[in-house]
Design a protein around this motif. Structure first.
Motif, mmCIF file in Angstrom:
data_model
loop_
_atom_site.group_PDB
_atom_site.id
_atom_site.type_symbol
_atom_site.label_atom_id
_atom_site.label_comp_id
_atom_site.label_asym_id
_atom_site.label_seq_id
_atom_site.Cartn_x
_atom_site.Cartn_y
_atom_site.Cartn_z
ATOM 1 N N ARG A 40 10.652 -1.156 2.565
ATOM 2 C CA ARG A 40 10.134 0.190 2.316
ATOM 3 C C ARG A 40 11.292 1.130 1.970
ATOM 4 O O ARG A 40 12.404 0.972 2.447
ATOM 5 C CB ARG A 40 9.389 0.710 3.538
ATOM 6 N N ASP B 60 0.809 -1.212 0.000
ATOM 7 C CA ASP B 60 0.000 0.000 0.000
ATOM 8 C C ASP B 60 0.850 1.274 0.000
ATOM 9 O O ASP B 60 0.457 2.279 -0.577
ATOM 10 C CB ASP B 60 -0.935 0.031 1.210
ATOM 11 N N ARG B 61 1.983 1.232 0.701
ATOM 12 C CA ARG B 61 2.874 2.402 0.798
ATOM 13 C C ARG B 61 4.325 1.957 0.699
ATOM 14 O O ARG B 61 5.023 1.857 1.704
ATOM 15 C CB ARG B 61 2.641 3.128 2.108
ATOM 16 N N LEU C 196 7.936 6.258 1.516
ATOM 17 C CA LEU C 196 7.438 7.159 2.542
ATOM 18 C C LEU C 196 8.403 8.323 2.698
ATOM 19 O O LEU C 196 9.614 8.120 2.739
ATOM 20 C CB LEU C 196 7.343 6.365 3.848
#
Length: 111
Positions: A64, A11-12, A15
């Motif tokens: 991430r 989803d992400r 960041l």
């Protein structure tokens, strides 16, 4: 204040943090700590696995990508999350290495 789980990598995957810091724990791992630009919540990353100070972009164990925007700095909500994270993970000591990791961070302009 409350601490909660974060959105999945799917989803992400990327960041952006402002008022960020890079912390090294007594266990030798390093983490991004700061204010995420979406929602302005305090954030602590998983362990940093790769970091390019020239572009202020890093990757973490979770997969991430973190983009550090503007100068390093203090954000109260991020400090709260970091303190809780240290308690949960039994980190007894840490040092802020932001200026060593990104020496020109004071001079960078927020995007």
């Amino acid at each position: 204040m409350t601490v909660w789980n974060v959105a999945s990598i799917d989803d992400r995957p990327e960041l952006e943090l402002v008022r960020w810091r890079i912390m090294r724990t007594n266990l030798g791992d390093m983490h991004f700590v700061g204010c995420e630009t979406l929602g302005h919540n305090g954030r602590v990353s998983s362990t940093i696995t790769d970091f390019d100070p020239a572009v202020a972009r890093g990757f973490t164990r979770s997969g991430r990508v973190y983009l550090l925007s503007g100068p390093s700095g203090f954000y109260p909500a991020a400090q709260y999350v970091w303190t809780r994270w240290c308690e949960v993970n039994k980190v007894s000591a840490f040092v802020d290495i932001s200026l060593d990791a990104v020496p020109k961070s004071r001079d960078r302009i927020s995007s």
